[in-house]
Design a protein around this motif. Structure first.
Motif, PDB file in Angstrom:
ATOM      1  N   ARG A  18       0.831  -1.210   0.000  1.00  0.00           N
ATOM      2  CA  ARG A  18       0.000   0.000   0.000  1.00  0.00           C
ATOM      3  C   ARG A  18       0.863   1.257   0.000  1.00  0.00           C
ATOM      4  NH1 ARG A  18      -2.945  -3.299   3.615  1.00  0.00           N
ATOM      5  NH2 ARG A  18      -2.131  -2.194   5.451  1.00  0.00           N
ATOM      6  N   ARG A  22       1.041   4.349  -2.946  1.00  0.00           N
ATOM      7  CA  ARG A  22       0.326   5.529  -2.422  1.00  0.00           C
ATOM      8  C   ARG A  22       0.560   6.720  -3.339  1.00  0.00           C
ATOM      9  NH1 ARG A  22       1.478   5.194   3.094  1.00  0.00           N
ATOM     10  NH2 ARG A  22      -0.346   3.806   3.104  1.00  0.00           N
ATOM     11  N   SER A 293      -5.996   9.648  13.294  1.00  0.00           N
ATOM     12  CA  SER A 293      -6.506   9.119  12.027  1.00  0.00           C
ATOM     13  C   SER A 293      -7.310  10.162  11.268  1.00  0.00           C
ATOM     14  CB  SER A 293      -7.370   7.882  12.280  1.00  0.00           C
ATOM     15  OG  SER A 293      -6.604   6.850  12.866  1.00  0.00           O
ATOM     16  N   VAL A 294      -8.154  10.901  11.976  1.00  0.00           N
ATOM     17  CA  VAL A 294      -8.985  11.911  11.329  1.00  0.00           C
ATOM     18  C   VAL A 294      -8.140  13.051  10.780  1.00  0.00           C
ATOM     19  CG1 VAL A 294     -10.727  13.696  11.754  1.00  0.00           C
ATOM     20  CG2 VAL A 294     -11.102  11.376  12.580  1.00  0.00           C
ATOM     21  N   MET A 296      -4.910  13.093   9.951  1.00  0.00           N
ATOM     22  CA  MET A 296      -4.076  12.671   8.827  1.00  0.00           C
ATOM     23  C   MET A 296      -4.917  12.478   7.567  1.00  0.00           C
ATOM     24  SD  MET A 296      -1.019  12.771   9.969  1.00  0.00           S
ATOM     25  CE  MET A 296       0.030  11.807   8.895  1.00  0.00           C
ATOM     26  N   GLU A 297      -6.117  11.942   7.723  1.00  0.00           N
ATOM     27  CA  GLU A 297      -7.000  11.778   6.564  1.00  0.00           C
ATOM     28  C   GLU A 297      -7.436  13.135   6.013  1.00  0.00           C
ATOM     29  OE1 GLU A 297     -11.383   9.797   5.520  1.00  0.00           O
ATOM     30  OE2 GLU A 297     -10.263   9.127   7.288  1.00  0.00           O
ATOM     31  N   MET A 298      -7.756  14.056   6.908  1.00  0.00           N
ATOM     32  CA  MET A 298      -8.237  15.370   6.503  1.00  0.00           C
ATOM     33  C   MET A 298      -7.148  16.138   5.747  1.00  0.00           C
ATOM     34  SD  MET A 298     -10.035  18.168   9.025  1.00  0.00           S
ATOM     35  CE  MET A 298      -8.601  18.338  10.096  1.00  0.00           C
ATOM     36  N   THR A 300      -4.383  14.917   4.365  1.00  0.00           N
ATOM     37  CA  THR A 300      -4.045  14.215   3.126  1.00  0.00           C
ATOM     38  C   THR A 300      -5.072  14.541   2.044  1.00  0.00           C
ATOM     39  OG1 THR A 300      -2.956  12.417   4.332  1.00  0.00           O
ATOM     40  CG2 THR A 300      -3.645  11.950   2.075  1.00  0.00           C
ATOM     41  N   GLY A 301      -6.326  14.678   2.446  1.00  0.00           N
ATOM     42  CA  GLY A 301      -7.363  15.071   1.496  1.00  0.00           C
ATOM     43  C   GLY A 301      -7.100  16.443   0.900  1.00  0.00           C
ATOM     44  N   ARG A 304      -4.419  15.946  -1.602  1.00  0.00           N
ATOM     45  CA  ARG A 304      -4.976  15.277  -2.773  1.00  0.00           C
ATOM     46  C   ARG A 304      -5.809  16.234  -3.615  1.00  0.00           C
ATOM     47  NH1 ARG A 304      -8.109  12.097  -0.274  1.00  0.00           N
ATOM     48  NH2 ARG A 304     -10.028  13.195  -0.847  1.00  0.00           N
TER      49      ARG A 304
END
Length: 324
Positions: A18, A22, A293-294, A296-298, A300-301, A304
């Motif tokens: 993964r 990435r 987690s939230v 890092m996802e936010m 990274t979004g 992106r």
């Protein structure tokens, strides 16, 4: 039975695979950490609505900068909260203003640190608006003169980048001209090109003591419903001499970040604003979400979506998580 279909899960089998495939990476070099400097001494006071964010007096600033540098964060954005305010925000462009002194101190102690100066008047005016006010109207052109004085004074103090956030028409052109005339033609401008009149700024106004004393900022900040207007604002700022473009806020405006990235070639900054920060912190403190987690996802979004850099109050946390 013979079936033919794609097996996308092959590339998700292990953490190592993964990581190999990435597409989007969040790095510590992408982060800009905001600082709130205040008058006085011995002050490291947490902002009530922003857990983990502090008002810092200059004598406590060094330890904060040392921590930021050790985490590998290379850039900070400096906001000032003066003791004295007046109708024209004179402390914003005072040679001995709180931001000017903070900039000098940071550059003296950490010359390699990129210091970005927020260039606005709202923290310094008694009425809390980002310009000159007459009969409860924010005047555009007289405000430009004060913004130029502020930008030049910040550059004289040693700011590496000027970041005007006021949303006056022509602010980039005026500041670019003023910087050039003062001999700072090599100081770039990070324009708050696309700044919406957002409900997500509440905790920042608590931190910066910058809430407007009457009305709102909808006559100069953008309507959250508008998309095409963002293109006009960005195009104007590029023509006027901007070196970076910014979209603020970030989380509810991912489409705008992508639109601007697709249309314009300048480095793009997303501002992960105070309301976005405080919501996550509050939910995490209540045990409703996993904060790491939230976040890092936010973020990274945001990368992106097209952001090259992210201004975020999570910067120190993210730097620690990335180091892990």
């Amino acid at each position: 039975m013979s079936l033919s279909f794609d097996r996308h899960r092959r590339l998700r089998q292990t953490a190592a695979i993964r990581a190999m495939v990435r597409e989007t990476h969040l790095r510590v070099d992408d982060l800009i950490y905001p600082l709130f400097v205040v008058e006085g001494s011995g002050i490291r006071r947490e902002v009530p609505s922003m857990p983990g964010v502090y008002h810092l007096s200059l004598d406590r600033l060094t330890e904060e900068i040392d921590e930021i540098a050790k985490l590998g964060i290379r850039a900070v954005m400096v906001f000032g909260v003066p003791d004295e305010k007046d109708e024209v925000g004179s402390q914003a462009y005072c040679e001995t203003g709180i931001v000017q002194r903070a900039i000098r101190q940071i550059k003296a102690e950490r010359s390699e640190m990129v210091v970005i100066a927020d260039t606005c008047l709202c923290e310094y005016t008694s009425h809390g608006h980002c310009g000159v006010v007459e009969n409860e109207q924010v005047l555009n052109d007289p405000s430009l003169e004060l913004l130029v004085k502020t930008a030049v004074s910040q550059a004289q103090a040693g700011a590496d980048i000027i970041a005007p956030s006021n949303m006056m028409d022509g602010f980039v052109a005026a500041i670019r001209h003023g910087l050039d005339e003062a001999g700072f033609e090599n100081v770039p401008i990070m324009s708050y090109a696309i700044k919406y009149a957002s409900a997500f700024y509440g905790p920042f106004r608590d931190a910066a003591d910058s809430a407007p004393q009457f009305g709102d900022r909808k006559t100069y900040q953008m309507d959250p419903a508008n998309r095409l207007e963002a293109f006009r604002e960005a195009e104007s700022d590029i023509k006027e001499g901007a070196d970076f473009l910014m979209v603020k806020p970030a989380l509810a405006y991912m489409d705008i970040i992508r639109d601007i990235k697709n249309r314009f070639p300048l480095p793009l900054v997303a501002y992960n604003v105070s309301g976005e920060y405080s919501m996550v912190k509050a939910a995490a403190q209540n045990g409703w979400i996993d904060e790491k987690s939230v976040v890092m996802e936010m973020l990274t979004g945001m990368k992106r979506a097209g952001a090259d850099l992210i201004i975020t109050y999570f910067a120190k946390d993210v730097a620690r998580w990335l180091a892990e």
